[in-house]
Design a protein around this motif. Structure first.
Motif, mmCIF file in Angstrom:
data_model
loop_
_atom_site.group_PDB
_atom_site.id
_atom_site.type_symbol
_atom_site.label_atom_id
_atom_site.label_comp_id
_atom_site.label_asym_id
_atom_site.label_seq_id
_atom_site.Cartn_x
_atom_site.Cartn_y
_atom_site.Cartn_z
ATOM 1 N N GLU A 391 0.765 -1.257 0.131
ATOM 2 C CA GLU A 391 -0.019 -0.100 0.029
ATOM 3 C C GLU A 391 0.742 1.300 0.165
ATOM 4 N N GLU A 392 2.272 1.157 0.525
ATOM 5 C CA GLU A 392 3.107 2.271 0.108
ATOM 6 C C GLU A 392 3.680 2.375 -0.852
ATOM 7 N N GLY A 393 3.618 1.501 -2.006
ATOM 8 C CA GLY A 393 4.224 1.420 -3.075
ATOM 9 C C GLY A 393 5.427 0.631 -3.358
ATOM 10 N N ASN A 394 5.812 0.004 -2.061
ATOM 11 C CA ASN A 394 6.932 -0.682 -2.246
ATOM 12 C C ASN A 394 6.770 -2.069 -3.134
ATOM 13 N N PRO A 395 7.557 -2.459 -3.785
ATOM 14 C CA PRO A 395 7.540 -3.622 -4.957
ATOM 15 C C PRO A 395 7.961 -4.912 -4.480
ATOM 16 N N GLY A 396 7.306 -5.977 -4.806
ATOM 17 C CA GLY A 396 7.414 -7.155 -4.535
ATOM 18 C C GLY A 396 8.944 -7.424 -5.396
ATOM 19 N N ARG A 397 9.426 -8.597 -5.085
ATOM 20 C CA ARG A 397 10.889 -9.007 -5.785
ATOM 21 C C ARG A 397 10.507 -9.074 -7.322
ATOM 22 N N ASP A 398 9.430 -9.388 -7.898
ATOM 23 C CA ASP A 398 9.304 -9.705 -9.196
ATOM 24 C C ASP A 398 8.650 -8.378 -10.068
ATOM 25 N N ALA A 399 8.180 -7.258 -8.995
ATOM 26 C CA ALA A 399 7.561 -6.192 -9.705
ATOM 27 C C ALA A 399 8.287 -5.059 -10.154
ATOM 28 N N ALA A 400 7.797 -4.378 -11.133
ATOM 29 C CA ALA A 400 8.294 -3.183 -11.604
ATOM 30 C C ALA A 400 8.948 -2.202 -10.551
ATOM 31 N N GLY A 401 10.030 -1.913 -10.763
ATOM 32 C CA GLY A 401 10.677 -0.983 -9.558
ATOM 33 C C GLY A 401 11.530 -1.769 -8.623
#
Length: 593
Positions: A391-401
C-alpha cells in the motif's frame, strides 16, 4: 546422427564458399570445384548450408526477441532492439529489423549449386551399395526442393505486398546458380501468384522425393535423420502458403470476389491434403511436456512437423525474471491475457463467463497457464511470483521497480521455457545448467487452423466443401476441447452470426494457440488488422487482507504500457532495402515506401 550434429560437422567443411556483394558465390582457394564435387560429404555440406540460418530458437528475431513484442501480445524491456524501434515506426528501407533478402538469396545459391553439381553420377554417396546411394541422393534432392520452398516463402512472407499501382508482387524467382553480377542486378520481382506457384511446385517435388516422416532404424530415412525436411513438412508449408495467398493483404486491385473465393477453396484442399495425404494426425495442440526437458532429447512430438533442437539455457537467460537470474526480456501483455476465454468457453467480456476482474486467473482456458507467468503463480517449483506492490508502493521482488529489468506489464513469459528448478543457478553445482528444447517451425495444429480459416472464408462457419469431412466449427470446437473447454455453446452462437464474426473467433484462437511462435505479426499484416494497438499491463496492490487488481477489467480504461506508432498502411508490407533498389532499379518497391 541428428541434424544438429550434422550441422556441426559440415559447417566447417563448407568454408570454401563465401558471399560476394551480389547474389553470386565464389570458390575459396582451400578447395577447387573439382575436389568439392567429387567428395560426397563436401557436396552434401553445400546443401546443408541452406539449413543454417533457419531460426533455431523462437526468440532469435532482431536483438534476440520474439516477434510478438512487435504486436499487441507483448513488449520487450530491451529498448535498443530493432523490434522496439520497429514498434515506434522505425522500419525503413535503410533499417529493416526483419530483413532476410541477402540471407535467402545466399541460401538459394547453395541450393542451386547442389542441384547443379551435387547429384551428378560421378558423386557416389555409398560406394558399397548402389541402392543406398540412390536412396541418399533421392532424399538430398527432396531436401533441396524443400529448402528452396522454405526460403522462397520466407521472402514472400516478409516482402510480398502491393505496389502503389495495386499490383501484388513477391520476390525475384531464381532457379539457377547466378554468377553474373549484371544478371543478378537485372532481376524483376515476380507476381505474388507466380511466387506461390513456384513454392508450391517445390513443395510437390519435395513430397515426391522425401520420406513422409523419419521412422524406423534405416540410416538414411530412419528416425536418426529427424530434423531434416520431410514430406509432412512440405505438406504443412504448402498449407501455410495457400492460406497467405488468399489473405486480403495480397489481393491485387481489380480481382473479383469469385477469384478470391477460388483461392480460399485452393487453401481448403491444400490443408486437407496435408491432413489426409500427409498423414499428420488428429488435432491435439501443445502440452507443457512439448516445451523443454530430457524427454525431448530423443523424441520429437507428433505435433512438430519441422523443428529445430537445442540444448542450452539461452531463452531462460533472456526471459526468466531477474531475481531468478534472467533478464526478464519478454513481457506478455494484458491484451493477450484478455484474449483467453473462461473454461466455460465464454470470453471474459461476456456476462455469462463468470469472470471476476479481482480474481482474473481463476477458471481460465488452461493455455493461459502454459503461456504466461502471473502474480502468485509458482515459478519453477520455487516460490510464488511477487508482482504486487504494497500500500506504500514498495514493490515485490518480481514487480516493476524492484529491479530495473522486471516486468513492465505485470507478466513474465512461460511458453517454451524450461521448468527445471534452479535452471540458471544450481547451488549444488554453483553454476547454470542446460535443458533440451525443441522449437517447431511447422506444427500440425497450424494446418488445422489454416483449414478452419479457409473453410470459413469459402463456405462459412458450418459450410462443407465436397470430400472434406470438416467444418470450421468442428475444428475450432476440437481446438477448444483440447484446451479443456467442453462446452460448444459459445462457438455455435458465433457461428450463427456468420463468416465475419467467426473469422474473429478463429483469429483469436490462432492468437492464443500460436502466441510466441512469431505468427501474430504476420497474421495482423495479412488480414490488414490494426498494428497500432496500445499494449496494456496491470498493477496489483497487496493490502493487509486482499489483492487489488488494476487493469484487469476489460470494460474500464486500460493501463497503457506502450503506444505503437504503426499507423500507416505502408507498415503492412516490408520495404525492400535501399541498397537492393540502388543495385537493381528493376525492383519495384512496396506500397508507401
Amino acid at each position: 546422427m541428428k541434424i544438429y550434429k550434422i550441422f556441426l560437422i559440415f559447417i566447417s567443411s563448407v568454408g570454401f564458399i563465401s558471399c560476394q556483394a551480389d547474389l553470386s558465390l565464389k570458390t575459396d582457394n582451400s578447395y577447387g570445384d573439382e575436389l568439392t564435387w567429387s567428395l560426397p560429404h563436401k557436396a552434401e555440406g553445400v546443401l546443408l548450408q541452406a539449413y543454417v540460418d533457419i531460426m533455431t530458437q523462437p526468440d532469435n528475431w532482431a536483438g534476440n526477441n520474439f516477434l510478438d513484442v512487435a504486436t499487441d501480445n507483448a513488449v520487450t524491456n530491451d529498448f535498443t532492439s530493432g523490434l522496439y524501434q520497429l514498434t515506434a515506426g522505425g522500419i525503413t528501407p535503410h533499417n529493416n529489423p526483419i530483413e532476410n533478402w541477402t540471407t535467402a538469396y545466399l541460401k538459394f545459391q547453395y541450393i542451386h549449386l547442389f542441384l547443379e553439381n551435387g547429384l551428378k553420377s560421378d558423386i557416389i554417396y555409398d560406394l558399397n551399395d548402389p541402392a543406398r546411394d540412390i536412396s541418399i541422393r533421392t532424399r538430398l534432392k527432396g531436401e533441396a526442393y524443400f529448402l528452396r520452398a522454405w526460403w522462397g516463402f520466407d521472402l514472400l512472407q516478409k516482402y510480398g505486398g502491393l505496389t502503389d499501382e495495386g499490383e501484388a508482387l513477391g520476390y525475384p524467382i531464381v532457379l539457377k546458380n547466378v554468377t553474373n553480377t549484371s544478371e543478378s542486378n537485372s532481376l524483376i520481382r515476380n507476381t505474388y501468384e507466380e511466387c506461390v506457384r513456384q513454392i508450391s511446385n517445390d513443395c510437390d517435388s519435395a513430397i515426391k522425393y522425401l520420406p513422409n516422416s523419419y521412422l524406423g532404424t534405416d540410416a538414411i530415412i530412419g528416425e536418426t535423420q529427424t530434423g531434416r525436411a520431410s514430406g509432412k513438412a512440405a505438406y504443412a508449408l504448402k498449407s501455410r502458403l495457400y492460406t497467405y495467398a488468399a489473405s486480403p493483404a495480397f489481393q491485387p486491385s481489380g480481382i473479383s470476389d469469385g477469384e478470391i473465393h477460388d483461392k480460399w477453396i485452393r487453401a481448403v484442399h491444400s490443408s486437407f491434403q496435408a491432413i489426409e495425404d500427409g498423414l499428420i494426425g488428429n488435432y491435439t495442440g501443445l502440452t507443457e511436456a512439448d516445451f523443454a526437458g530430457p524427454g525431448l532429447r530423443n523424441i520429437t512430438p507428433d505435433e512438430f512437423l519441422f523443428r529445430t533442437w537445442i540444448n542450452n539455457n539461452a531463452m531462460e537467460t533472456r526471459n526468466f525474471p531477474p531475481v531468478f537470474f534472467g533478464m526478464g526480456k519478454t513481457n506478455p501483455s494484458q491484451n493477450l491475457v484478455n484474449s483467453f476465454p473462461m473454461i466455460n468457453g465464454y470470453p471474459i467480456t461476456d456476462s455469462r463467463s463468470g469472470y471476476d476482474p479481482q480474481a482474473p486467473y481463476n477458471n481460465r482456458d488452461k493455455r493461459l497457464d502454459l503461456t504466461v507467468y502471473y502474480h502468485g503463480q509458482i515459478f519453477n517449483s520455487s516460490r510464488p511470483l511477487e508482482i504486487a506492490v504494497d500500500e506504500e508502493g514498495n514493490p515485490g521482488r518480481d514487480a516493476a521497480g524492484y529491479e530495473y529489468r522486471n516486468t513492465r506489464t505485470g507478466y513474465y513469459l512461460r511458453k517454451w521455457l524450461s521448468s527445471k528448478n534452479n535452471m540458471l543457478f544450481d547451488p549444488s553445482l554453483l553454476t547454470a545448467v542446460n535443458d533440451f528444447h525443441q522449437y517447431p517451425l511447422l506444427r500440425r495444429s497450424e494446418v488445422y487452423f489454416n483449414l478452419a480459416e479457409a473453410l470459413n472464408e469459402s463456405v462459412g462457419p458450418m459450410g462443407v466443401v465436397e470430400n472434406v469431412p470438416h467444418t470450421a466449427v468442428s475444428i475450432i470446437n476440437n481446438v477448444r476441447k483440447a484446451a479443456g473447454i467442453t462446452s460448444t455453446t459459445y462457438v455455435d452462437e458465433v457461428a450463427s452470426m456468420g463468416k465475419e464474426a467467426f473469422r474473429n473467433l478463429i483469429l483469436n484462437e490462432r492468437r492464443i494457440e500460436f502466441a510466441f511462435e512469431n505468427m501474430r505479426y504476420f497474421d495482423l499484416r495479412r488480414w490488414l488488422l490494426p498494428l497500432n494497438e496500445s499494449v496494456n499491463g496491470i498493477r496489483i496492490v497487496q493490502s493487509e487482507t486482499d489483492l487489488i487488481f488494476e487493469g484487469t477489467n476489460p470494460t474500464e480504461s486500460p493501463l497503457v504500457v506502450e503506444k505503437r506508432l504503426l499507423n500507416d498502411e505502408k507498415y503492412y508490407y516490408s520495404p525492400i532495402s535501399y541498397e537492393e533498389i540502388i543495385k537493381n532499379p528493376n525492383l519495384i518497391q512496396n506500397k508507401g515506401w
